[in-house]
Design an enzyme around this catalytic site. Sequence first.
Site, PDB file in Angstrom:
ATOM      1  N   THR A 125       4.927  29.783  28.380  1.00  0.00           N
ATOM      2  CA  THR A 125       4.804  31.183  27.967  1.00  0.00           C
ATOM      3  C   THR A 125       4.892  31.310  26.444  1.00  0.00           C
ATOM      4  OG1 THR A 125       6.072  33.235  27.942  1.00  0.00           O
ATOM      5  CG2 THR A 125       7.292  31.299  28.533  1.00  0.00           C
ATOM      6  N   ASP A 126       4.299  32.374  25.917  1.00  0.00           N
ATOM      7  CA  ASP A 126       4.419  32.629  24.473  1.00  0.00           C
ATOM      8  C   ASP A 126       5.858  32.992  24.096  1.00  0.00           C
ATOM      9  OD1 ASP A 126       4.511  35.173  25.622  1.00  0.00           O
ATOM     10  OD2 ASP A 126       2.936  36.034  24.353  1.00  0.00           O
ATOM     11  N   GLU A 127       6.690  33.313  25.113  1.00  0.00           N
ATOM     12  CA  GLU A 127       8.065  33.721  24.806  1.00  0.00           C
ATOM     13  C   GLU A 127       8.886  32.580  24.207  1.00  0.00           C
ATOM     14  OE1 GLU A 127       9.938  36.364  27.608  1.00  0.00           O
ATOM     15  OE2 GLU A 127       7.999  36.981  28.415  1.00  0.00           O
ATOM     16  N   TYR A 153      15.710  33.126  29.990  1.00  0.00           N
ATOM     17  CA  TYR A 153      14.396  32.771  30.559  1.00  0.00           C
ATOM     18  C   TYR A 153      13.582  31.957  29.557  1.00  0.00           C
ATOM     19  CZ  TYR A 153       9.399  33.301  31.522  1.00  0.00           C
ATOM     20  OH  TYR A 153       8.061  33.055  31.692  1.00  0.00           O
ATOM     21  N   LYS A 157      12.282  27.960  29.622  1.00  0.00           N
ATOM     22  CA  LYS A 157      10.866  27.562  29.554  1.00  0.00           C
ATOM     23  C   LYS A 157      10.641  26.621  28.365  1.00  0.00           C
ATOM     24  CE  LYS A 157       7.913  28.761  31.852  1.00  0.00           C
ATOM     25  NZ  LYS A 157       7.396  28.206  33.134  1.00  0.00           N
TER      26      LYS A 157
HETATM   27  P1  NAD Z   1       6.435  34.829  39.848  1.00  0.00           P
HETATM   28  O1  NAD Z   1       7.882  35.131  39.671  1.00  0.00           O
HETATM   29  O2  NAD Z   1       5.507  35.903  40.326  1.00  0.00           O
HETATM   30  O3  NAD Z   1       6.268  33.602  40.873  1.00  0.00           O
HETATM   31  C1  NAD Z   1       7.080  32.463  40.826  1.00  0.00           C
HETATM   32  C2  NAD Z   1       6.840  31.657  42.100  1.00  0.00           C
HETATM   33  O4  NAD Z   1       7.624  30.456  42.016  1.00  0.00           O
HETATM   34  C3  NAD Z   1       7.267  32.380  43.393  1.00  0.00           C
HETATM   35  O5  NAD Z   1       6.292  32.211  44.386  1.00  0.00           O
HETATM   36  C4  NAD Z   1       8.562  31.665  43.796  1.00  0.00           C
HETATM   37  O6  NAD Z   1       8.794  31.656  45.195  1.00  0.00           O
HETATM   38  C5  NAD Z   1       8.312  30.257  43.244  1.00  0.00           C
HETATM   39  N1  NAD Z   1       9.557  29.527  42.974  1.00  0.00           N
HETATM   40  C6  NAD Z   1      10.642  29.978  42.285  1.00  0.00           C
HETATM   41  N2  NAD Z   1      11.599  29.031  42.268  1.00  0.00           N
HETATM   42  C7  NAD Z   1      11.106  27.959  42.950  1.00  0.00           C
HETATM   43  C8  NAD Z   1      11.620  26.672  43.262  1.00  0.00           C
HETATM   44  N3  NAD Z   1      12.849  26.308  42.872  1.00  0.00           N
HETATM   45  N4  NAD Z   1      10.841  25.812  43.961  1.00  0.00           N
HETATM   46  C9  NAD Z   1       9.596  26.186  44.370  1.00  0.00           C
HETATM   47  N5  NAD Z   1       9.070  27.396  44.115  1.00  0.00           N
HETATM   48  C10 NAD Z   1       9.819  28.278  43.412  1.00  0.00           C
HETATM   49  O7  NAD Z   1       5.956  34.238  38.452  1.00  0.00           O
HETATM   50  P2  NAD Z   1       4.561  34.412  37.689  1.00  0.00           P
HETATM   51  O8  NAD Z   1       4.581  35.657  36.902  1.00  0.00           O
HETATM   52  O9  NAD Z   1       3.464  34.131  38.621  1.00  0.00           O
HETATM   53  O10 NAD Z   1       4.675  33.206  36.645  1.00  0.00           O
HETATM   54  C11 NAD Z   1       4.224  31.900  36.995  1.00  0.00           C
HETATM   55  C12 NAD Z   1       4.447  30.967  35.825  1.00  0.00           C
HETATM   56  O11 NAD Z   1       3.748  31.442  34.672  1.00  0.00           O
HETATM   57  C13 NAD Z   1       5.910  30.864  35.412  1.00  0.00           C
HETATM   58  O12 NAD Z   1       6.175  29.514  35.081  1.00  0.00           O
HETATM   59  C14 NAD Z   1       6.009  31.739  34.168  1.00  0.00           C
HETATM   60  O13 NAD Z   1       7.001  31.272  33.307  1.00  0.00           O
HETATM   61  C15 NAD Z   1       4.626  31.574  33.571  1.00  0.00           C
HETATM   62  N6  NAD Z   1       4.113  32.702  32.771  1.00  0.00           N
HETATM   63  C16 NAD Z   1       4.120  33.965  33.290  1.00  0.00           C
HETATM   64  C17 NAD Z   1       3.580  35.009  32.536  1.00  0.00           C
HETATM   65  C18 NAD Z   1       3.503  36.413  33.095  1.00  0.00           C
HETATM   66  O14 NAD Z   1       3.072  37.328  32.375  1.00  0.00           O
HETATM   67  N7  NAD Z   1       3.859  36.659  34.343  1.00  0.00           N
HETATM   68  C19 NAD Z   1       3.056  34.768  31.255  1.00  0.00           C
HETATM   69  C20 NAD Z   1       3.084  33.449  30.768  1.00  0.00           C
HETATM   70  C21 NAD Z   1       3.610  32.436  31.537  1.00  0.00           C
HETATM   71  P1  TYD Z   2       8.127  42.502  31.430  1.00  0.00           P
HETATM   72  O1  TYD Z   2       7.005  42.925  32.318  1.00  0.00           O
HETATM   73  O2  TYD Z   2       9.475  42.286  32.019  1.00  0.00           O
HETATM   74  O3  TYD Z   2       7.618  41.213  30.662  1.00  0.00           O
HETATM   75  P2  TYD Z   2       8.291  40.394  29.403  1.00  0.00           P
HETATM   76  O4  TYD Z   2       9.620  40.947  29.113  1.00  0.00           O
HETATM   77  O5  TYD Z   2       8.372  39.010  29.926  1.00  0.00           O
HETATM   78  O6  TYD Z   2       7.335  40.583  28.272  1.00  0.00           O
HETATM   79  O7  TYD Z   2       8.282  43.586  30.282  1.00  0.00           O
HETATM   80  C1  TYD Z   2       7.218  43.904  29.414  1.00  0.00           C
HETATM   81  C2  TYD Z   2       7.714  44.887  28.391  1.00  0.00           C
HETATM   82  O8  TYD Z   2       8.042  46.121  29.050  1.00  0.00           O
HETATM   83  C3  TYD Z   2       8.994  44.449  27.707  1.00  0.00           C
HETATM   84  O9  TYD Z   2       8.951  44.855  26.342  1.00  0.00           O
HETATM   85  C4  TYD Z   2      10.091  45.206  28.428  1.00  0.00           C
HETATM   86  C5  TYD Z   2       9.417  46.493  28.852  1.00  0.00           C
HETATM   87  N1  TYD Z   2       9.895  47.097  30.117  1.00  0.00           N
HETATM   88  C6  TYD Z   2      10.267  48.449  30.142  1.00  0.00           C
HETATM   89  O10 TYD Z   2      10.197  49.154  29.132  1.00  0.00           O
HETATM   90  N2  TYD Z   2      10.708  48.958  31.326  1.00  0.00           N
HETATM   91  C7  TYD Z   2      10.822  48.222  32.469  1.00  0.00           C
HETATM   92  O11 TYD Z   2      11.272  48.761  33.521  1.00  0.00           O
HETATM   93  C8  TYD Z   2      10.413  46.846  32.421  1.00  0.00           C
HETATM   94  C9  TYD Z   2      10.512  45.978  33.636  1.00  0.00           C
HETATM   95  C10 TYD Z   2       9.954  46.326  31.226  1.00  0.00           C
END
Ligand code: NAD
Ligand code: TYD
Length: 339
Positions: A125-127, A153, A157
């Site tokens: 992630t960019d985080e 988090y 990562k």
């Molecule tokens: P999500 O929370 O929707 O899904 C996570 C999945 O992982 C779930 O299906 C969960 O059951 C599974 N999981 C959790 N712990 C596990 C374990 N111990 N063993 C096996 N499976 C397990 O997450 P997401 O938003 O789809 O993100 C997926 C990946 O992408 C993550 O690694 C996250 O860090 C990365 N990512 C997410 C975003 C975003 O905007 N959502 C952006 C950049 C990177």
């Molecule tokens: P989020 O979807 O949790 O992603 P991330 O924190 O990983 O970027 O949140 C996106 C942005 O929205 C973040 O600045 C926090 C804000 N946010 C709210 O303002 N209200 C909410 O209820 C949530 C979940 C997030």
Amino acid sequence: MTVIVTGGAGFIGSNFIFYTLKNHPGYRVICLDKLTYAGNLSTLKDVMDKPNFKFVKADICDREAVYALFESEKPDVVVNFAAESHVDRSIESPDVFLRTNIIGASVLMDACRKFDTERFHQVSTDEVYGDLPIDRPDLFFTEETLLHTSSPYSSSKASADLLALAYHRTYGLPVTISRCSNNYGPYHFPEKLIPLMIANALNDKPLPVYGRGENIRDWLYVEDHCKAIDLILQKGRVGEVYNIGGHNEMRNIDIVKIILKELGKPESLITFVADRKGHDLRYAIDPAKIHGELGWLPETKFADGIKKTIKWYLENRSWWEEIISGEYTDYYDKMYSNR
Ligand code: NAD
Ligand code: TYD
């Protein structure tokens, strides 16, 4: 080609499975997922019966189960999406983040070493770069930006990224890493900003905006992320990190207003609540490397992507209504009731 996709019952992993089965019909895809609160088997219902797809319920930290799966399936490629992914939950309880996101990744990499897997791709992630100032729109995250995390988090990562690079250098493990900006699209768990605001607006509930809603995220439609990972698997250089993002920076408050407008709901639903601890101000990716080396560019404009996403949530109410009526209710009360 056999691909293990971990975390494939979650948001991005499931979209990646759909993308792969559609674009590489000759591949075998195995989803390994623990089905935590964020994993949902109903998400995979349309692919469950495909002969080249298999679902295996297991924890990536369970070395015995992971090795047994590698032994029987002999994967060529492993793409690790499995993670605890919500910043707010990591602030409440970091432990499970360290376990899954760090230890789990290391177990998968040990399995890749043991069974000579041709590629381990870590979805990051960019985080991991921390944040950028809001008043410096000229600054972006590049792959050279120092890791400087803010939340448990993002720290977990970043740790996994460092481990992956160490496994590459020390053991010659063929790893690639992608660091993507915020995704949105179908099957996004309704604890995250965009789906939470859509669900609350549809239920005429307050929309809880942290602080003044001025924090900026760089939003990418999930399918564009999947395409980028696929390209990295095909043409990316091992040992390399690729940033993924589409120069689509938006303030949270503006996103929320767009959702309300699209749904025909009043802005009076917006409620400003206490800010997130350590809240990152701005994320912004410079995608020059993946564009220059692999020719990747995002295809979905935010204006179209958000319409598609809202339409999906309107047409798939049962998917998210089931989620928000379960264990999620306790989570919501804990996080938002006295905020
Ligand atoms: P999500 O929370 O929707 O899904 C996570 C999945 O992982 C779930 O299906 C969960 O059951 C599974 N999981 C959790 N712990 C596990 C374990 N111990 N063993 C096996 N499976 C397990 O997450 P997401 O938003 O789809 O993100 C997926 C990946 O992408 C993550 O690694 C996250 O860090 C990365 N990512 C997410 C975003 C975003 O905007 N959502 C952006 C950049 C990177
Ligand atoms: P989020 O979807 O949790 O992603 P991330 O924190 O990983 O970027 O949140 C996106 C942005 O929205 C973040 O600045 C926090 C804000 N946010 C709210 O303002 N209200 C909410 O209820 C949530 C979940 C997030």
